[in-house]
Design an enzyme around this catalytic site. Structure first.
Site, PDB file in Angstrom:
ATOM      1  N   GLY A  73       0.802  -1.217   0.000  1.00 21.52           N
ATOM      2  CA  GLY A  73       0.000   0.000   0.000  1.00 21.52           C
ATOM      3  C   GLY A  73       0.837   1.270   0.000  1.00 21.52           C
ATOM      4  O   GLY A  73       0.531   2.226  -0.726  1.00 21.52           O
ATOM      5  N   ASN A 153      -8.857   3.856   7.988  1.00 22.20           N
ATOM      6  CA  ASN A 153      -8.175   2.831   8.783  1.00 22.20           C
ATOM      7  C   ASN A 153      -8.340   3.043  10.285  1.00 22.20           C
ATOM      8  O   ASN A 153      -8.157   2.122  11.066  1.00 22.20           O
ATOM      9  CB  ASN A 153      -6.684   2.768   8.424  1.00 22.20           C
ATOM     10  N   HIS A 203      -1.599  -7.796   2.764  1.00 17.47           N
ATOM     11  CA  HIS A 203      -1.536  -8.237   4.165  1.00 17.47           C
ATOM     12  C   HIS A 203      -2.716  -7.772   5.006  1.00 17.47           C
ATOM     13  O   HIS A 203      -2.850  -8.170   6.158  1.00 17.47           O
ATOM     14  CB  HIS A 203      -0.197  -7.868   4.815  1.00 17.47           C
ATOM     15  N   THR A 239      12.095  -7.211 -10.414  1.00 18.15           N
ATOM     16  CA  THR A 239      11.608  -8.588 -10.545  1.00 18.15           C
ATOM     17  C   THR A 239      10.359  -8.782  -9.696  1.00 18.15           C
ATOM     18  O   THR A 239      10.347  -8.446  -8.515  1.00 18.15           O
ATOM     19  CB  THR A 239      12.706  -9.582 -10.100  1.00 18.15           C
ATOM     20  N   CYS A 325       0.787   3.170  12.617  1.00 22.20           N
ATOM     21  CA  CYS A 325       1.971   3.947  12.240  1.00 22.20           C
ATOM     22  C   CYS A 325       2.218   5.091  13.209  1.00 22.20           C
ATOM     23  O   CYS A 325       3.336   5.565  13.342  1.00 22.20           O
ATOM     24  CB  CYS A 325       1.810   4.501  10.844  1.00 22.20           C
TER      25      CYS A 325
HETATM   26  C1  LIG Z   1      -2.047  -0.565   5.690  1.00 21.44           C
HETATM   27  C2  LIG Z   1      -2.444   0.587   4.898  1.00 21.44           C
HETATM   28  C3  LIG Z   1      -1.536   1.228   4.026  1.00 21.44           C
HETATM   29  C4  LIG Z   1      -0.103   0.789   3.923  1.00 21.44           C
HETATM   30  O1  LIG Z   1       0.027  -0.426   3.260  1.00 21.44           O
HETATM   31  P1  LIG Z   1       1.362  -1.323   3.421  1.00 21.44           P
HETATM   32  O2  LIG Z   1       1.104  -2.473   2.494  1.00 21.44           O
HETATM   33  O3  LIG Z   1       1.421  -1.728   4.853  1.00 21.44           O
HETATM   34  O4  LIG Z   1       2.504  -0.497   2.987  1.00 21.44           O
HETATM   35  C5  LIG Z   1      -1.986   2.295   3.307  1.00 21.44           C
HETATM   36  N1  LIG Z   1      -3.249   2.731   3.402  1.00 21.44           N
HETATM   37  C6  LIG Z   1      -4.147   2.155   4.230  1.00 21.44           C
HETATM   38  C7  LIG Z   1      -5.530   2.669   4.290  1.00 21.44           C
HETATM   39  C8  LIG Z   1      -3.774   1.071   5.004  1.00 21.44           C
HETATM   40  O5  LIG Z   1      -4.659   0.520   5.816  1.00 21.44           O
END
Ligand SMILES: *Cc1c(COP(=O)(O)O)cnc(C)c1O
Length: 395
Positions: A73, A153, A203, A239, A325
């Protein structure tokens, strides 16, 4: 007997589904070719990659060539925000986003401000919704992109992408949504919602970490973040992470069923109703259909979310105080501040996020534990009587 952990931090990351892991394993030790290689191992990898891409494309009603695999993400969001900014500088230097975005969007936008771009951060209402009329008012002839988080989130607010997409289409502004939290839980149709760009990752959907994708609509002008080989339609060099991508597509296949989504919503509501029975508590974010099926976020007067989380951890319940975070920082969540919470209420918030594996027993145990923890903490709280407490900022 060691008590079983109750994992209620699925907004931060999820368990890899055993079925997903099983499908990934052969791609480490058996089919380990580079998808760009011109021999049998290469073809095999390439075929698997194509298959996964088709599955992901179909899930959002996109075309095969519109899916670009990334490391997750954070990378997709950075690649989109920066890539659109630099490729469309001739048209304008203005980007619109909201005050409730994930940190990686906020930080990418702040960096762009140091590079001569202008960013408008739209206000949201008390439940976290962006008003399409506010978006329309903010658009100028220099606006190139509007980016908004689909399901928040921290507080679970699901934005009306269709309404926001209509405004973007009318004014010919690229429309991006960060759908890491909503993917597989809320319907995404890039055509219906007029999306030009989308961020998803693996994930958060019971797949492996370190893999995600971006949808880039055909014809969109975007500069790649990573330069190198001609992978991913020249949009993302490097890759391809074949086992990760196989796992991502597999996770989608085993994603929550309609029934599992309903169950999550029911358990979410049971948890909310149980917790808000405690004196001087407040639900953050909307109720019902407009709330993400697995998100609970509650403020407790007079105590710190960190303290509740610490006590719950001792009772083998994993929670979070908002976005994973910002946990290390002491400043209150920008999302909770944006929905109008007082500084104290923002710091007194707890986030509990469910998964398809969450059971009624998990929720019952959590509901037994939280009132005791809150009572204990309030007894020793330096903040005094909870009755005088203000949840909202006085404007
Ligand atoms: C977890 C998350 C991200 C970050 O994604 P990663 O794969 O952990 O880098 C970005 N945006 C939202 C809304 C998320 O929940």
């Amino acid at each position: 007997m060691i008590p079983k952990d109750i994992y209620l931090d699925n907004g931060a990351s999820t368990k890899v589904d055993e079925k997903v892991l099983k499908e990934m394993l052969p791609y480490f030790t058996k089919h380990y070719g580079n998808a760009s290689s011109a021999h049998s191992f290469g073809y095999e990898a390439h075929q698997a990659l194509d298959k996964a891409r088709k599955v992901i494309a179909k899930s959002i009603n996109a075309d095969f060539e519109e899916i670009v695999f990334t490391s997750g993400g954070t990378e997709s969001n950075n690649a989109i925000i920066k890539g659109i900014a630099f490729a469309n500088k001739d048209k304008g230097n203005h980007i619109i986003t909201s005050k409730v975005e994930h940190k990686c969007i906020v930080k990418a936008c702040e960096w762009l401000e140091t590079q001569g771009f202008k960013i408008t951060y739209l206000d949201v209402d008390e439940e976290g919704f962006v008003n399409p009329e506010d978006l329309e008012k903010a658009i100028t002839d220099k606006t190139i992109l509007f980016s908004v988080i689909h399901a928040n989130n921290e507080v679970g607010t699901i934005q009306d992408l269709e309404a926001l997409g209509k405004v973007c289409k009318k004014h010919k502004v690229y429309f991006h949504s960060d759908a890491c939290q909503s993917y597989t839980k809320v319907e995404i149709d890039v055509n219906k919602q007029n999306l030009d760009l989308l961020t998803i990752n693996s994930h958060k959907i019971n797949g492996p970490k370190g893999v995600g994708a971006m949808y880039v609509k055909q014809g969109t002008k975007i500069t790649p973040l990573l330069h190198g080989g001609e992978h991913e339609f020249k949009k993302r060099a490097g890759t391809e992470n074949i086992p990760g991508i196989i796992g991502f597509a597999s996770a989608l296949k085993h994603g929550p069923t309609k029934k599992e989504i309903e169950k999550m919503s029911e358990l979410r509501d049971k948890l909310i109703e149980g917790i808000i029975k405690i004196e001087a508590t407040k639900l953050n974010g909307p109720k019902g259909e407009k709330r993400l099926c697995n998100n609970v976020n509650i403020s407790f007067a007079g105590i710190e979310g960190e303290a509740i989380g610490g006590y719950l951890d001792q009772k083998f319940i994993c929670s979070s105080t908002g976005s994973a975070c910002s946990e290390a920082l002491l400043e209150p969540s920008h999302v909770l501040m944006a929905i109008g919470l007082s500084h104290e209420a923002a710091n007194g918030s707890l986030r509990l996020t469910l998964s398809k594996y969450t059971t009624e027993e998990d929720i019952n145990k959590t509901l037994e534990t939280i009132p005791k923890v809150v009572k204990k903490l309030r007894k020793i709280s330096p903040f005094g009587k909870v009755m005088d407490y203000v949840f909202r900022k006085n404007n």
